[in-house]
Write an enzyme that holds these catalytic residues in place. Structure first.
Site, PDB file in Angstrom:
ATOM      1  N   GLY A   1       0.806  -1.212   0.000  1.00 15.48           N
ATOM      2  CA  GLY A   1       0.000   0.000   0.000  1.00 15.48           C
ATOM      3  C   GLY A   1       0.841   1.265   0.000  1.00 15.48           C
ATOM      4  CD  GLN A   2      -1.577   5.683  -2.634  1.00 18.33           C
ATOM      5  OE1 GLN A   2      -1.107   6.732  -3.069  1.00 18.33           O
ATOM      6  NE2 GLN A   2      -2.885   5.503  -2.481  1.00 18.33           N
TER       7      GLN A   2
ATOM      8  CG  LEU B   1      -4.731  -7.169   8.119  1.00 17.61           C
ATOM      9  CD1 LEU B   1      -3.238  -7.184   7.869  1.00 17.61           C
ATOM     10  CD2 LEU B   1      -5.274  -5.756   8.064  1.00 17.61           C
TER      11      LEU B   1
ATOM     12  CB  ALA C   1      -7.181  -1.101   4.879  1.00 12.10           C
TER      13      ALA C   1
ATOM     14  CE1 TYR D   1     -11.778   1.242   2.837  1.00  9.61           C
ATOM     15  CE2 TYR D   1     -12.719   3.449   2.666  1.00  9.61           C
ATOM     16  CZ  TYR D   1     -11.653   2.619   2.927  1.00  9.61           C
ATOM     17  OH  TYR D   1     -10.438   3.162   3.302  1.00  9.61           O
TER      18      TYR D   1
ATOM     19  CE  LYS E   1     -10.068   1.664   7.271  1.00 14.01           C
ATOM     20  NZ  LYS E   1      -8.742   1.035   7.498  1.00 14.01           N
TER      21      LYS E   1
END
Length: 281
Positions: A10-11, A31, A54, A119, A123
């Protein structure tokens, strides 16, 4: 201080690795297997954890809710419980999608949540699990993440801008673009502070300034990249997506500044750094 971050591709995870943080990928702790994540923490000698992993496919989540719930909801809970058992703090990255995007005022950390889709719901479930774990924690909600790597709005605009001389871009969604590097730096600062002061536990916001629309963001991207592209504003209704996006993604970041001395970063400076990296020969 030894930091360990979940996430490698991921970024934010990539930027954490650049800062010298040890990152854990799916091969070591996926995960989608929350217990494996908890077991990894139990075996590590790290004294603070950052969860930068995530399920972020916002539209696909609408048809993959079970997987999104496992990754975004159940796994953070397992990670947090493992942190609590070892007495080490957790910095958990969350999102503006936990809000419904109503109004024009920036959302404070204690504003009532009301996610619009899967989403955001998953979260939020992860946030709730972290809070309930008993671990020292900082839940860091952020928005509109961009960097030189991965899939993000800046890279999409650069690709389209190289192919076309005119684009239509949504102009009624307002938020703060945030560079992944700034988020990574904030996570490290917060993890270190929490390690020595558990009383700083709580929910915080962090986004770039100033707040803009996607269309305004696109215009600055093209200007800084030296691309001549005409951007025409359109409403969200003209660009339907499976998952509904919040119109208002403004975040009140005052508590982050007061608690950790972290100011909102100027996304325009972050954009210039990202463009320089992308365009580097």
């Amino acid at each position: 201080m030894s930091l360990l971050a979940f996430g490698q591709t991921g970024q934010v995870a990539k930027e954490l690795a650049r800062l010298g943080v040890q990152t854990v990928g799916r091969a070591e702790a996926d995960l989608s297997d929350p217990q494996a994540c908890a077991d990894f923490i139990a075996a590590t000698d790290a004294n603070a954890i950052i969860n930068a992993a995530a399920y972020t496919a916002v539209d696909r989540a609408e048809t993959e809710e079970a997987l999104a719930q496992t990754v975004n909801g159940d796994a953070p809970g397992a990670i947090a419980l493992a942190c609590a058992a070892k007495g080490i703090p957790l910095v958990h990255i969350s999102t503006d999608y936990v809000f419904n995007g109503a109004g024009q005022a920036p959302f404070a950390p204690d504003h009532p949540t009301a996610p619009l889709g899967v989403y955001g719901r998953t979260k939020l479930a992860g946030e709730d699990a972290v809070r309930a774990s008993g671990a020292a924690h900082a839940i860091l909600r952020t928005s509109w993440v961009f960097s030189a790597h991965g899939a993000n709005f800046v890279k999409t605009m650069l690709r389209l801008g190289a192919e076309r001389d005119a684009l239509t871009v949504v102009a009624d969604q307002i938020g703060g673009p945030t560079s992944a590097r700034a988020i990574a730096m904030a996570c490290v600062t917060m993890a270190k502070a929490l390690q020595s002061d558990h009383s700083k536990s709580g929910t915080y916001h962090f986004s770039g300034a100033p707040d803009v629309s996607w269309a305004e963001f696109a215009r600055v991207i093209f200007k800084e990249a030296g691309l001549s592209v005409l951007v025409t504003d359109i409403p969200s209704s003209d660009y339907p997506t499976p998952a509904k996006r919040p119109l208002n993604s403004r975040l009140d970041c005052a508590a982050t500044s007061a608690g950790f001395g972290i100011a909102r970063p100027d996304w325009r400076a972050g954009l210039r750094d990202v463009l320089a990296e992308i365009q580097k020969p």
